[in-house]
Design an enzyme around this catalytic site. Structure first.
Site, PDB file in Angstrom:
ATOM      1  N   SER A   1       0.820  -1.228   0.000  1.00 32.28           N
ATOM      2  CA  SER A   1       0.000   0.000   0.000  1.00 32.28           C
ATOM      3  C   SER A   1       0.846   1.267   0.000  1.00 32.28           C
ATOM      4  O   SER A   1       1.649   1.482   0.898  1.00 32.28           O
ATOM      5  CB  SER A   1      -0.884   0.066   1.252  1.00 32.28           C
ATOM      6  OG  SER A   1      -1.714  -1.047   1.319  1.00 32.28           O
TER       7      SER A   1
ATOM      8  N   HIS B   1      -5.042  -9.491  -1.603  1.00 32.30           N
ATOM      9  CA  HIS B   1      -5.195  -9.801  -0.187  1.00 32.30           C
ATOM     10  C   HIS B   1      -6.355 -10.770   0.029  1.00 32.30           C
ATOM     11  O   HIS B   1      -7.297 -10.801  -0.761  1.00 32.30           O
ATOM     12  CB  HIS B   1      -5.509  -8.517   0.597  1.00 32.30           C
ATOM     13  CG  HIS B   1      -4.525  -7.411   0.398  1.00 32.30           C
ATOM     14  ND1 HIS B   1      -4.575  -6.577  -0.703  1.00 32.30           N
ATOM     15  CD2 HIS B   1      -3.480  -6.997   1.150  1.00 32.30           C
ATOM     16  CE1 HIS B   1      -3.594  -5.700  -0.612  1.00 32.30           C
ATOM     17  NE2 HIS B   1      -2.909  -5.927   0.490  1.00 32.30           N
TER      18      HIS B   1
ATOM     19  N   GLU C   1      -9.901  -9.213   0.074  1.00 35.60           N
ATOM     20  CA  GLU C   1     -10.591  -8.909  -1.185  1.00 35.60           C
ATOM     21  C   GLU C   1     -11.443 -10.100  -1.639  1.00 35.60           C
ATOM     22  O   GLU C   1     -12.164  -9.993  -2.624  1.00 35.60           O
ATOM     23  CB  GLU C   1      -9.573  -8.577  -2.275  1.00 35.60           C
ATOM     24  CG  GLU C   1      -8.808  -7.289  -2.009  1.00 35.60           C
ATOM     25  CD  GLU C   1      -7.662  -7.107  -2.983  1.00 35.60           C
ATOM     26  OE1 GLU C   1      -7.897  -6.535  -4.058  1.00 35.60           O
ATOM     27  OE2 GLU C   1      -6.542  -7.548  -2.682  1.00 35.60           O
TER      28      GLU C   1
ATOM     29  N   ALA D   1       2.401  -2.058   4.483  1.00 35.19           N
ATOM     30  CA  ALA D   1       2.006  -1.061   5.463  1.00 35.19           C
ATOM     31  C   ALA D   1       1.521  -1.831   6.677  1.00 35.19           C
ATOM     32  O   ALA D   1       0.825  -2.832   6.535  1.00 35.19           O
ATOM     33  CB  ALA D   1       0.882  -0.215   4.886  1.00 35.19           C
TER      34      ALA D   1
ATOM     35  N   HIS E   1      -7.669   4.536   6.116  1.00 34.13           N
ATOM     36  CA  HIS E   1      -6.826   4.070   5.020  1.00 34.13           C
ATOM     37  C   HIS E   1      -6.082   5.215   4.337  1.00 34.13           C
ATOM     38  O   HIS E   1      -4.958   5.030   3.856  1.00 34.13           O
ATOM     39  CB  HIS E   1      -7.687   3.301   4.010  1.00 34.13           C
ATOM     40  CG  HIS E   1      -6.894   2.578   2.964  1.00 34.13           C
ATOM     41  ND1 HIS E   1      -5.922   1.648   3.291  1.00 34.13           N
ATOM     42  CD2 HIS E   1      -6.908   2.641   1.616  1.00 34.13           C
ATOM     43  CE1 HIS E   1      -5.377   1.182   2.173  1.00 34.13           C
ATOM     44  NE2 HIS E   1      -5.956   1.774   1.141  1.00 34.13           N
TER      45      HIS E   1
HETATM   46  N1  HPA Z   1      -3.785  -2.875  11.206  1.00 32.17           N
HETATM   47  C1  HPA Z   1      -3.779  -3.791  10.231  1.00 32.17           C
HETATM   48  N2  HPA Z   1      -3.261  -3.574   9.032  1.00 32.17           N
HETATM   49  C2  HPA Z   1      -2.712  -2.375   8.808  1.00 32.17           C
HETATM   50  C3  HPA Z   1      -2.703  -1.358   9.769  1.00 32.17           C
HETATM   51  C4  HPA Z   1      -3.267  -1.630  11.048  1.00 32.17           C
HETATM   52  O1  HPA Z   1      -3.292  -0.786  11.967  1.00 32.17           O
HETATM   53  N3  HPA Z   1      -2.096  -0.280   9.207  1.00 32.17           N
HETATM   54  C5  HPA Z   1      -1.740  -0.635   7.947  1.00 32.17           C
HETATM   55  N4  HPA Z   1      -2.123  -1.905   7.689  1.00 32.17           N
END
Ligand code: HPA
Length: 285
Positions: free
Chosen positions: A38, A91, A94, A121, A255
């Site tokens: 991401s 993922h 999805e 991320a 997000h």
């Molecule tokens: N939790 C789960 N997945 C993530 C997060 C989170 O806080 N941040 C980015 N992906």
């Protein structure tokens, strides 16, 4: 008849077909692949001699639907080194099956790729992390509720019971630590706990995961790591702490923030990846 002599599984033949298709588009023969998570896909925009292949064009490849994921495979060079870069992954949240999620990694194996850098991320569970921190994954806890290696095993990919004691390659992690230090980038190490998502966690879950030994929480990477180790591909995993996990700060997680933080640390991430690619390729060739 031993498993090796039995006909290749349908999945093996699909991976083989996709690999052949990809390699027919370029003369490059990368030994390393990058999965750009991401907000981190932009790295592949700077590849030289780039050939961009939308996932939708690759036989049997899953298509990515997540926001912030371009959904294409880019083959090119970085400082003269051949690389394959996935701009976006698919993922479980999805609705893809675990087999679909790991298909690209199996295609990499059939393309002759020996090492993969998986980026993502993640939420910071370890309160010592700062938002925007880069963390090398040293191990994981799989709480996704599924395992991508379930089902009949095709020995052509790898063994029935793969060892994952050193899933995150210790040598690659040493390279990462050394290059980060040289570049003046703070790089912590941590344990990544994987969930299916799609909701972010509750504060109670985050407290529970901390006692389980998690430093990071996310919704990806672990299936790809398991598939990579199954077929002998060496792995480096790097998370960007895009937000502190639920309940640490008194604010909701969204997000957009996750994508913006990824964007903010892009420069550091890019320099680190760039420095690591030749070192890793040198070791696996
Ligand atoms: N939790 C789960 N997945 C993530 C997060 C989170 O806080 N941040 C980015 N992906």
């Amino acid at each position: 008849m031993s498993a090796k002599q039995s006909p290749p599984s349908a999945e093996f033949r699909r991976a083989e077909r996709a690999a052949k298709f990809i390699l027919s588009k370029t003369k490059l023969r990368p030994k390393i692949a990058l999965v750009l998570g991401s907000g981190l896909g932009a790295f592949a925009d700077d590849f030289q001699r780039a050939v961009k292949i939308p996932y939708a064009k690759i036989p049997h490849f899953p298509r990515s639907t997540a926001i912030g994921h371009a959904g294409q495979l880019v083959l090119g060079t970085v400082d003269g080194v051949a690389v394959a870069g996935m701009q976006g992954r698919v993922h479980l949240y999805e609705g893809y099956s675990p087999q679909e999620v790991i298909f690209p990694v199996r295609v990499f194996a059939r393309m002759g790729i020996r090492a993969v850098i998986l980026t993502n991320a993640a939420g910071g569970v370890n309160t010592g992390y700062a938002q925007g921190a880069l963390v090398a994954i040293k191990d994981h806890v799989n709480l996704q509720g599924v395992n991508p290696l379930l089902g009949p095993n095709d020995e052509r990919f790898g063994p029935r019971f793969p060892d994952v004691t050193h899933a995150y390659d210790p040598e690659f992690r040493r390279f990462a630590a050394a290059e980060a230090q040289r570049l003046n980038i703070t790089l912590d190490e941590g344990v990544y706990l994987a969930l299916s998502g799609p909701n972010y966690e509750t504060p109670a879950e985050i407290r529970a995961f901390r006692t389980l030994g998690a430093d990071l929480v996310g919704m990806s990477t672990v299936p790809e790591v398991l598939a990579a180790r199954h077929c002998g591909i060496r792995v480096l995993g790097i998370s960007c702490v895009t937000n502190m996990a639920a309940g640490i700060l008194d604010q909701p997680i969204n997000h957009i923030e996750v994508l913006e933080t990824g964007e903010r640390v892009r420069g550091q991430f890019t320099s680190l990846l760039r420095a690591l690619i030749p070192k890793i390729v040198e070791t696996v060739k």
